[in-house]
Design a protein around this motif. Structure first.
Motif, PDB file in Angstrom:
ATOM      1  N   SER A  91       1.755  -8.329   9.844  1.00 51.35           N
ATOM      2  CA  SER A  91       2.381  -7.062   9.476  1.00 51.35           C
ATOM      3  C   SER A  91       2.439  -6.824   7.970  1.00 51.35           C
ATOM      4  O   SER A  91       2.950  -5.796   7.548  1.00 51.35           O
ATOM      5  N   GLN A  92       1.930  -7.717   7.182  1.00 48.51           N
ATOM      6  CA  GLN A  92       1.947  -7.546   5.725  1.00 48.51           C
ATOM      7  C   GLN A  92       0.535  -7.601   5.166  1.00 48.51           C
ATOM      8  O   GLN A  92      -0.208  -8.544   5.437  1.00 48.51           O
ATOM      9  N   ASN A  93       0.195  -6.620   4.358  1.00 47.89           N
ATOM     10  CA  ASN A  93      -1.075  -6.601   3.620  1.00 47.89           C
ATOM     11  C   ASN A  93      -2.284  -6.925   4.488  1.00 47.89           C
ATOM     12  O   ASN A  93      -3.113  -7.755   4.124  1.00 47.89           O
ATOM     13  N   ALA A  94      -2.416  -6.243   5.601  1.00 46.73           N
ATOM     14  CA  ALA A  94      -3.531  -6.512   6.506  1.00 46.73           C
ATOM     15  C   ALA A  94      -4.507  -5.349   6.507  1.00 46.73           C
ATOM     16  O   ALA A  94      -4.133  -4.207   6.267  1.00 46.73           O
ATOM     17  N   ASP A  95      -5.773  -5.663   6.790  1.00 42.17           N
ATOM     18  CA  ASP A  95      -6.743  -4.592   6.993  1.00 42.17           C
ATOM     19  C   ASP A  95      -6.491  -3.973   8.365  1.00 42.17           C
ATOM     20  O   ASP A  95      -5.661  -4.445   9.137  1.00 42.17           O
ATOM     21  N   SER A  96      -7.204  -2.908   8.678  1.00 38.39           N
ATOM     22  CA  SER A  96      -6.905  -2.133   9.885  1.00 38.39           C
ATOM     23  C   SER A  96      -7.080  -2.931  11.178  1.00 38.39           C
ATOM     24  O   SER A  96      -6.343  -2.723  12.139  1.00 38.39           O
ATOM     25  N   LYS A  97      -8.023  -3.863  11.221  1.00 38.03           N
ATOM     26  CA  LYS A  97      -8.219  -4.589  12.483  1.00 38.03           C
ATOM     27  C   LYS A  97      -7.182  -5.690  12.705  1.00 38.03           C
ATOM     28  O   LYS A  97      -6.992  -6.134  13.825  1.00 38.03           O
ATOM     29  N   HIS A  98      -6.513  -6.133  11.657  1.00 41.99           N
ATOM     30  CA  HIS A  98      -5.505  -7.185  11.788  1.00 41.99           C
ATOM     31  C   HIS A  98      -4.069  -6.660  11.679  1.00 41.99           C
ATOM     32  O   HIS A  98      -3.124  -7.416  11.900  1.00 41.99           O
ATOM     33  N   ALA A  99      -3.883  -5.397  11.327  1.00 45.50           N
ATOM     34  CA  ALA A  99      -2.550  -4.853  11.053  1.00 45.50           C
ATOM     35  C   ALA A  99      -1.738  -4.655  12.323  1.00 45.50           C
ATOM     36  O   ALA A  99      -2.267  -4.270  13.365  1.00 45.50           O
ATOM     37  N   ILE A 100      -0.460  -4.941  12.204  1.00 42.67           N
ATOM     38  CA  ILE A 100       0.517  -4.692  13.261  1.00 42.67           C
ATOM     39  C   ILE A 100       1.819  -4.337  12.549  1.00 42.67           C
ATOM     40  O   ILE A 100       2.091  -4.824  11.453  1.00 42.67           O
ATOM     41  N   ASP A 101       2.607  -3.472  13.163  1.00 44.16           N
ATOM     42  CA  ASP A 101       3.875  -3.073  12.551  1.00 44.16           C
ATOM     43  C   ASP A 101       4.880  -4.212  12.621  1.00 44.16           C
ATOM     44  O   ASP A 101       4.899  -4.973  13.597  1.00 44.16           O
ATOM     45  N   PRO A 102       5.764  -4.304  11.604  1.00 47.17           N
ATOM     46  CA  PRO A 102       6.849  -5.284  11.700  1.00 47.17           C
ATOM     47  C   PRO A 102       7.837  -4.836  12.769  1.00 47.17           C
ATOM     48  O   PRO A 102       7.782  -3.703  13.263  1.00 47.17           O
ATOM     49  N   ILE A 103       8.750  -5.710  13.122  1.00 47.81           N
ATOM     50  CA  ILE A 103       9.797  -5.387  14.090  1.00 47.81           C
ATOM     51  C   ILE A 103      11.016  -4.904  13.314  1.00 47.81           C
ATOM     52  O   ILE A 103      11.547  -5.626  12.468  1.00 47.81           O
TER      53      ILE A 103
END
Length: 162
Positions: free
Chosen positions: A59-71
């Protein structure tokens, strides 16, 4: 004696099958390991970035394929952390191995092959979010398992009104 002869005739095929199975497993799940102590934990107030393989979300500093929202949470930090620890007790084949003031590290194993994934949670100061990271230790593709696991944990936290 006839059983021994029948067994001896099948033995080369059995050995060939085991070798083929092993070669296939090595192609699908190469013995590359992403998880060592330098790839886990918090560094400069961030969880470690994902490798280039698709078997990781963060959830931090990820590109689009690895990104997920924090909780996100709407209670005090200690309550959110205690609730997350309770949720992790019901996540199948998952065990918390590190629990500090602002960080939780758990190991989650796959059902059939027992592959281990590192599941991390970071509680940054002065923010009402839990940053998350889940990454396979070996292989390339995880068929979306890490993302689904984290989304299920998010849903469980929301169901508990956190």
């Amino acid at each position: 004696m006839s059983r021994l002869i029948a067994f001896a005739k099948r033995l080369p095929w059995s050995i060939a099958f085991v070798i083929l199975l092993n070669l296939t497993a090595n192609l699908v799940f190469p013995a590359t390991s992403w998880a060592d102590s330098s790839n886990l934990g918090i560094n400069n107030s961030h969880l470690t970035a994902c490798p280039t393989s698709p078997n990781c979300v963060v959830s931090q500093n990820a590109d689009s394929k690895h990104a997920i929202d924090p909780i996100s949470y709407h209670v005090d930090r200690d309550t959110a952390k205690a609730t997350l620890l309770k949720v992790l007790t019901v996540v199948p084949r998952t065990e918390v191995v590190e629990n500090t003031d602002n960080y939780i590290h758990a190991l989650s194993k796959s059902r059939i092959f027992k592959f281990t994934d590192d599941v991390e949670f970071y509680f940054p100061p002065n923010e009402s979010v839990i940053h998350i990271r889940s990454a396979s230790r070996v292989g390339d593709s995880d068929l979306g398992v890490n993302r689904r696991r984290m989304e299920q944990i998010r849903l469980a936290m929301q169901d508990l009104n956190i």
